[in-house]
Design a protein around this motif. Sequence first.
Motif, PDB file in Angstrom:
ATOM      1  N   ALA A  73       0.848  -1.637  -0.261  1.00  0.00           N
ATOM      2  CA  ALA A  73      -0.153  -0.394  -0.051  1.00  0.00           C
ATOM      3  C   ALA A  73       0.977   1.016  -0.093  1.00  0.00           C
ATOM      4  CB  ALA A  73      -1.153   0.373   1.218  1.00  0.00           C
ATOM      5  N   VAL A  74       0.921   2.618  -0.606  1.00  0.00           N
ATOM      6  CA  VAL A  74       1.241   3.513  -0.897  1.00  0.00           C
ATOM      7  C   VAL A  74       0.305   4.462   0.182  1.00  0.00           C
ATOM      8  CG1 VAL A  74       1.726   5.122  -2.296  1.00  0.00           C
ATOM      9  CG2 VAL A  74       1.754   3.438  -3.310  1.00  0.00           C
ATOM     10  N   LEU A  75       1.625   5.277   1.129  1.00  0.00           N
ATOM     11  CA  LEU A  75       1.089   6.238   1.599  1.00  0.00           C
ATOM     12  C   LEU A  75       1.425   7.679   1.448  1.00  0.00           C
ATOM     13  CD1 LEU A  75       1.144   4.207   5.115  1.00  0.00           C
ATOM     14  CD2 LEU A  75      -1.121   4.581   3.841  1.00  0.00           C
ATOM     15  N   ASP A  76       0.795   8.213   1.171  1.00  0.00           N
ATOM     16  CA  ASP A  76       1.486  10.166   1.154  1.00  0.00           C
ATOM     17  C   ASP A  76       0.711  11.274   2.753  1.00  0.00           C
ATOM     18  OD1 ASP A  76       1.448  12.378   0.395  1.00  0.00           O
ATOM     19  OD2 ASP A  76       0.213  12.029  -1.278  1.00  0.00           O
ATOM     20  N   PRO A  77       2.388  11.444   2.899  1.00  0.00           N
ATOM     21  CA  PRO A  77       2.155  12.057   4.146  1.00  0.00           C
ATOM     22  C   PRO A  77       1.168  12.513   4.023  1.00  0.00           C
ATOM     23  CG  PRO A  77       3.908  10.826   4.292  1.00  0.00           C
ATOM     24  CD  PRO A  77       3.417  10.783   2.654  1.00  0.00           C
ATOM     25  N   ARG A  78       1.297  14.168   3.159  1.00  0.00           N
ATOM     26  CA  ARG A  78       0.555  15.101   2.696  1.00  0.00           C
ATOM     27  C   ARG A  78      -0.798  15.189   3.086  1.00  0.00           C
ATOM     28  NH1 ARG A  78       1.789  16.345  -2.725  1.00  0.00           N
ATOM     29  NH2 ARG A  78       1.004  13.828  -3.078  1.00  0.00           N
ATOM     30  N   ARG A  79      -1.117  13.669   3.082  1.00  0.00           N
ATOM     31  CA  ARG A  79      -2.784  13.797   3.549  1.00  0.00           C
ATOM     32  C   ARG A  79      -2.783  12.923   4.828  1.00  0.00           C
ATOM     33  NH1 ARG A  79      -6.551  12.890  -0.154  1.00  0.00           N
ATOM     34  NH2 ARG A  79      -7.628  11.242   1.031  1.00  0.00           N
ATOM     35  N   PHE A  80      -1.871  13.319   5.602  1.00  0.00           N
ATOM     36  CA  PHE A  80      -2.403  12.920   7.041  1.00  0.00           C
ATOM     37  C   PHE A  80      -3.459  12.819   7.940  1.00  0.00           C
ATOM     38  CE2 PHE A  80      -1.502  13.834  11.975  1.00  0.00           C
ATOM     39  CZ  PHE A  80      -0.590  12.854  11.987  1.00  0.00           C
ATOM     40  N   PHE A  81      -4.250  13.438   7.517  1.00  0.00           N
ATOM     41  CA  PHE A  81      -5.639  13.503   7.844  1.00  0.00           C
ATOM     42  C   PHE A  81      -6.256  12.195   7.482  1.00  0.00           C
ATOM     43  CE2 PHE A  81      -5.786  15.549   3.947  1.00  0.00           C
ATOM     44  CZ  PHE A  81      -7.297  14.738   3.762  1.00  0.00           C
ATOM     45  N   ASP A  82      -5.992  11.444   7.159  1.00  0.00           N
ATOM     46  CA  ASP A  82      -6.444   9.794   6.749  1.00  0.00           C
ATOM     47  C   ASP A  82      -5.343   9.378   7.005  1.00  0.00           C
ATOM     48  OD1 ASP A  82      -5.344  10.024   4.027  1.00  0.00           O
ATOM     49  OD2 ASP A  82      -7.434  10.457   3.304  1.00  0.00           O
ATOM     50  N   GLN A  83      -4.195   9.445   6.882  1.00  0.00           N
ATOM     51  CA  GLN A  83      -3.744   8.215   6.223  1.00  0.00           C
ATOM     52  C   GLN A  83      -3.284   7.306   7.327  1.00  0.00           C
ATOM     53  OE1 GLN A  83      -1.718   7.777   2.839  1.00  0.00           O
ATOM     54  NE2 GLN A  83      -3.857   8.414   3.206  1.00  0.00           N
ATOM     55  N   GLU A  84      -3.193   7.473   8.406  1.00  0.00           N
ATOM     56  CA  GLU A  84      -3.268   6.580   9.947  1.00  0.00           C
ATOM     57  C   GLU A  84      -4.820   5.395   9.581  1.00  0.00           C
ATOM     58  OE1 GLU A  84      -2.717   9.193  13.299  1.00  0.00           O
ATOM     59  OE2 GLU A  84      -0.781   8.215  13.198  1.00  0.00           O
ATOM     60  N   ASP A  85      -5.265   5.862   9.299  1.00  0.00           N
ATOM     61  CA  ASP A  85      -6.474   5.596   9.059  1.00  0.00           C
ATOM     62  C   ASP A  85      -6.667   4.471   8.386  1.00  0.00           C
ATOM     63  OD1 ASP A  85      -8.239   6.203  11.239  1.00  0.00           O
ATOM     64  OD2 ASP A  85      -9.196   7.610  10.175  1.00  0.00           O
TER      65      ASP A  85
END
Length: 245
Positions: A73-85
């Motif tokens: 899976a790819v995660l984008d820290p710029r979208r921190f508000f939903d990336q942990e979810d």
Amino acid sequence: MDLAGIIDMVTSFGIDRTRPSDLDLDALLAVVEEHEVERAYTCSLRAVYYTGPQGNDETLRACEEHDALRPVAVLDPRRFFDQEDEARRCFDRGCTVFRFFPQLQGWPFEFLPFVKICETLAELGARAIVHASAYGEATRVARAIGHLDLPVLLVGGGYANIGELMAVLAEYPTMHCDAHVQDGPFALEGLMRHGGEDRVIFGSNSPEREFLAPLLMARHAEIADSQRRAYLHDNALAFLGEASA
């Protein structure tokens, strides 16, 4: 030595908007079949450039349909508000490996959202893959998240920064690296000798890059057959937390 049964930790598929290359899923599957790859860990480029959750769903579907593929899976820290979810959602669906593309997405390695997301991955018992190719990048990744109980695979490092990779691997037990762009003499031998023979992992970056290049390097490297097997297979299992047969 029989080099079948390879685990390839670094592949991808989909549309790469930076170049007119054929990186579709069929191209990846052709590489996997031709070289008898046991497992190819892969991600959809849609998750890198466009919509993360939809791209990750595309990855999960592809891996459900093809036995040799495993999801990243790819995660984008710029979208921190939903990336942990998003990390938890993908983990609950069987994805234990997560990949970061700081250069393509334009965020720094010291980015606190990146660190916080990696803390979540460590809590889950996941693994991370981070692109770190330029001078100082592997050092910055290690300093940012090397204290976490999170195995990290540094990818994209070349012969120019091989010394830095050796130093990082020697200093930080959680750090690993691939060698698909190590094109200098004795690169694999040097990484195994100075960085740790259990911390260098096969990743081809197929189909963007030629699969045969890192495979031939492994085949002709002046290392023991047990080290060759470790590079192509067993080190990946250890990175993933699995016991080798």
